[in-house]
Design an enzyme around this catalytic site. Structure first.
Site, PDB file in Angstrom:
ATOM      1  N   LYS A  10      -7.095   1.472  -6.456  1.00 26.84           N
ATOM      2  CA  LYS A  10      -5.873   2.271  -6.145  1.00 26.84           C
ATOM      3  C   LYS A  10      -6.339   3.752  -6.031  1.00 26.84           C
ATOM      4  O   LYS A  10      -6.940   4.156  -7.002  1.00 26.84           O
ATOM      5  CB  LYS A  10      -4.834   2.377  -7.155  1.00 26.84           C
ATOM      6  CG  LYS A  10      -4.531   0.928  -7.486  1.00 26.84           C
ATOM      7  CD  LYS A  10      -3.361   0.339  -6.501  1.00 26.84           C
ATOM      8  CE  LYS A  10      -3.067  -1.099  -6.700  1.00 26.84           C
ATOM      9  NZ  LYS A  10      -2.313  -1.713  -5.598  1.00 26.84           N
ATOM     10  N   SER A  30      -5.058   2.345   4.759  1.00 25.34           N
ATOM     11  CA  SER A  30      -5.092   1.958   3.462  1.00 25.34           C
ATOM     12  C   SER A  30      -5.339   0.364   3.458  1.00 25.34           C
ATOM     13  O   SER A  30      -5.928  -0.322   2.554  1.00 25.34           O
ATOM     14  CB  SER A  30      -3.881   2.391   2.559  1.00 25.34           C
ATOM     15  OG  SER A  30      -4.067   1.606   1.248  1.00 25.34           O
ATOM     16  N   LYS A  47       0.738  -1.485  -0.032  1.00 32.01           N
ATOM     17  CA  LYS A  47      -0.051   0.082  -0.180  1.00 32.01           C
ATOM     18  C   LYS A  47       0.791   1.352   0.120  1.00 32.01           C
ATOM     19  O   LYS A  47       0.335   2.535   0.357  1.00 32.01           O
ATOM     20  CB  LYS A  47      -1.000   0.071   1.157  1.00 32.01           C
ATOM     21  CG  LYS A  47      -1.711  -1.089   1.352  1.00 32.01           C
ATOM     22  CD  LYS A  47      -2.556  -1.418   0.087  1.00 32.01           C
ATOM     23  CE  LYS A  47      -3.470  -0.805  -0.621  1.00 32.01           C
ATOM     24  NZ  LYS A  47      -4.099  -1.402  -1.871  1.00 32.01           N
ATOM     25  N   GLY A  48       2.058   1.137  -0.355  1.00 32.51           N
ATOM     26  CA  GLY A  48       3.016   2.141  -0.320  1.00 32.51           C
ATOM     27  C   GLY A  48       3.029   3.125  -1.523  1.00 32.51           C
ATOM     28  O   GLY A  48       3.282   4.393  -1.594  1.00 32.51           O
ATOM     29  N   GLY A  49       2.393   2.346  -2.753  1.00 34.19           N
ATOM     30  CA  GLY A  49       2.381   3.253  -4.094  1.00 34.19           C
ATOM     31  C   GLY A  49       3.169   2.306  -5.086  1.00 34.19           C
ATOM     32  O   GLY A  49       3.706   2.693  -6.194  1.00 34.19           O
ATOM     33  N   THR A  50       3.482   1.045  -4.712  1.00 35.01           N
ATOM     34  CA  THR A  50       4.214   0.062  -5.553  1.00 35.01           C
ATOM     35  C   THR A  50       3.842  -0.066  -7.003  1.00 35.01           C
ATOM     36  O   THR A  50       4.462  -0.123  -7.925  1.00 35.01           O
ATOM     37  CB  THR A  50       4.349  -1.395  -4.807  1.00 35.01           C
ATOM     38  OG1 THR A  50       3.183  -1.929  -4.712  1.00 35.01           O
ATOM     39  CG2 THR A  50       5.164  -1.021  -3.550  1.00 35.01           C
ATOM     40  N   ARG A  85      -8.536   4.812  -3.403  1.00 37.28           N
ATOM     41  CA  ARG A  85      -9.729   4.409  -2.805  1.00 37.28           C
ATOM     42  C   ARG A  85      -9.897   5.316  -1.625  1.00 37.28           C
ATOM     43  O   ARG A  85      -8.916   5.812  -0.818  1.00 37.28           O
ATOM     44  CB  ARG A  85      -9.995   3.032  -2.064  1.00 37.28           C
ATOM     45  CG  ARG A  85     -10.283   1.610  -2.936  1.00 37.28           C
ATOM     46  CD  ARG A  85     -10.328   0.637  -2.396  1.00 37.28           C
ATOM     47  NE  ARG A  85      -9.359  -0.303  -1.843  1.00 37.28           N
ATOM     48  CZ  ARG A  85      -9.096  -1.480  -2.146  1.00 37.28           C
ATOM     49  NH1 ARG A  85     -10.087  -2.121  -2.684  1.00 37.28           N
ATOM     50  NH2 ARG A  85      -7.924  -1.920  -2.127  1.00 37.28           N
ATOM     51  N   ALA A  86     -11.337   5.747  -1.234  1.00 36.06           N
ATOM     52  CA  ALA A  86     -11.614   6.349  -0.300  1.00 36.06           C
ATOM     53  C   ALA A  86     -11.521   5.667   1.022  1.00 36.06           C
ATOM     54  O   ALA A  86     -11.957   4.393   1.151  1.00 36.06           O
ATOM     55  CB  ALA A  86     -13.270   6.890  -0.343  1.00 36.06           C
ATOM     56  N   HIS A  87     -10.906   6.306   2.227  1.00 36.55           N
ATOM     57  CA  HIS A  87     -10.693   5.389   3.254  1.00 36.55           C
ATOM     58  C   HIS A  87     -11.785   5.789   4.287  1.00 36.55           C
ATOM     59  O   HIS A  87     -12.502   6.859   4.402  1.00 36.55           O
ATOM     60  CB  HIS A  87      -9.508   5.914   4.090  1.00 36.55           C
ATOM     61  CG  HIS A  87      -8.254   5.803   3.242  1.00 36.55           C
ATOM     62  ND1 HIS A  87      -6.840   6.322   3.627  1.00 36.55           N
ATOM     63  CD2 HIS A  87      -8.149   4.700   2.301  1.00 36.55           C
ATOM     64  CE1 HIS A  87      -6.002   5.455   2.787  1.00 36.55           C
ATOM     65  NE2 HIS A  87      -6.622   4.921   1.854  1.00 36.55           N
TER      66      HIS A  87
END
Ligand SMILES: Nc1ncnc2c1ncn2[C@@H]1O[C@H](COP(=O)(O)OS(=O)(=O)O)[C@@H](OP(=O)(O)O)[C@H]1O
Length: 352
Positions: A315, A198, A109-112, A317-319
């Site tokens: 990717k 996330s 969930k880092g942006g990989t 998404r609203a939390h």
């Protein structure tokens, strides 16, 4: 006049019979050569080239392996983002399958996915789309199995893969070191509090009956003690995981990408990544635009294409809303680990 005409006809017919005869010979010879397999050597336009039988066999193996992997991958985006890849339409019949020289090892969930898809725009990067999970789940399948998953590369091209769970897998550093101690490792890090939310959001989307975030994050809500056995919390203790990697790799083999800056200024993070990989800086500002609807940077459409080039709906998404006192507690918990991480990496990521 009539005689001249007859002679003229005869004159014409004789050579045409000869040419028909020679054409037939050429055709028969061509068919014979094709049947014996020699016409594979004839130049064929790039887009029509067919792989050899051995390649077909290997590629079929690889694609069934990929199908197999797709069932295990946690990155829901993989299928959705296939169209994003700049070089996906590149023929896979040239070059050879190599072990990755660089791996995006984390964090979940880092942006990989964004980083990998941005890198795939580069003509000298070839990457496997699905997460192979070789160094955590499928290590017993052997290195050849792993190599066979990779796309073919030509001289000067880099093979890459991303599996974010490697960063928190105890055996992964030793295993990657054994494959190649020169492997370049990229870690996309993001504020561990937002990362945990996330991560929770992703699990919640698959399992709507999940207890609330605050129920899971505390060992005991009255003491306010954080439950470090919950993976959403544990993954964010970056300094601890990093210690494990530094037992095998020098810091210079690792690049830490800011997940936040990958969103606010993708081009400058891509500059750092390309330098680290020894690539020409070809992925630049002109490749990105900020998509207001998505709320994230997306890749500009290539000329003549109408396909959207944003990551898919899983990717960005609203939390769910998490009470602020819960977030403060979690922030307090991470603070010392974050500071240690800044010290170890020599980078201040600015997480408050
Ligand atoms: N350009 C762009 N578009 C969409 N999303 C982006 C982008 N850059 C970074 N991000 C952030 O990436 C987060 C998902 O991280 P990963 O791709 O590492 O997730 S995964 O571990 O592979 O499931 C995802 O997390 P969530 O916002 O929680 O969905 C995004 O915040």
């Amino acid at each position: 006049m009539g005689c001249w005409a007859t002679r003229f006809n005869l004159h014409l017919k004789a050579p045409s019979k000869v040419s028909v005869f020679f054409t037939m010979i050429i055709l028969v010879t061509y068919v014979f050569y094709c049947l014996t397999g020699y016409c594979d050597l004839a130049p064929i336009p790039l887009h029509e080239r067919r792989p050899t039988l051995t390649q077909l066999h290997q590629d079929r193996n690889a694609s069934s392996q990929r199908d197999f992997l797709a069932r295990f991958t946690e990155d829901e985006e993989e299928e959705e983002t296939k169209h994003l890849s700049g070089n996906l339409s590149v023929s896979d019949s040239f070059g050879s399958k190599e072990f990755p020289q660089a791996i995006i090892i984390g964090v979940k969930k880092g942006g990989t996915r964004a980083l990998l898809e941005f890198l795939r725009v580069h003509p000298d990067v070839r990457a496997v789309g699905a997460e192979p999970h070789f160094f955590d789940r499928f290590y017993d399948k052997g290195l050849e199995w792993y190599r066979n998953l990779m796309p073919r590369t030509l001289e000067g091209q880099i093979t890459m893969e991303k599996t974010p769970s490697y960063f928190v897998t105890r055996e992964a550093p030793r295993r990657i070191f054994t494959m190649n101690h020169n492997t370049k490792l990229i870690v996309v890090v993001r504020d561990p509090v937002t990362r945990a939310v996330s991560d929770y959001t992703q699990t919640l989307s698959k399992n709507p009956g999940l207890p609330s975030f605050q129920n899971l994050v505390f060992k005991n809500s009255s003491t306010g003690l954080i439950d470090t056995s919950w993976s959403a919390v544990r993954i964010g203790i970056y300094s601890k995981h990093l210690e494990n990697w530094l037992r095998y790799f020098p810091l210079s083999r690792l690049l830490f990408v800011s997940g936040e800056r990958l969103v606010t200024d993708p081009a400058s993070e891509m500059e750092r990544v390309q330098d680290f990989l020894g690539l020409k800086r070809l992925v630049t500002n002109k490749h990105f635009y900020f998509n207001q609807t998505k709320g994230f940077p997306c890749l500009k459409k290539p000329e003549g294409s109408s396909r959207p080039r944003c990551l898919g709906k899983s990717k960005g998404r609203a939390h769910p809303h998490i009470p602020s006192e819960v977030l403060y507690k979690l922030r307090d918990f991470y603070r010392p680990f974050n500071l240690k991480f800044y010290q170890m990496t020599g980078q201040d990521f600015g997480w408050k």
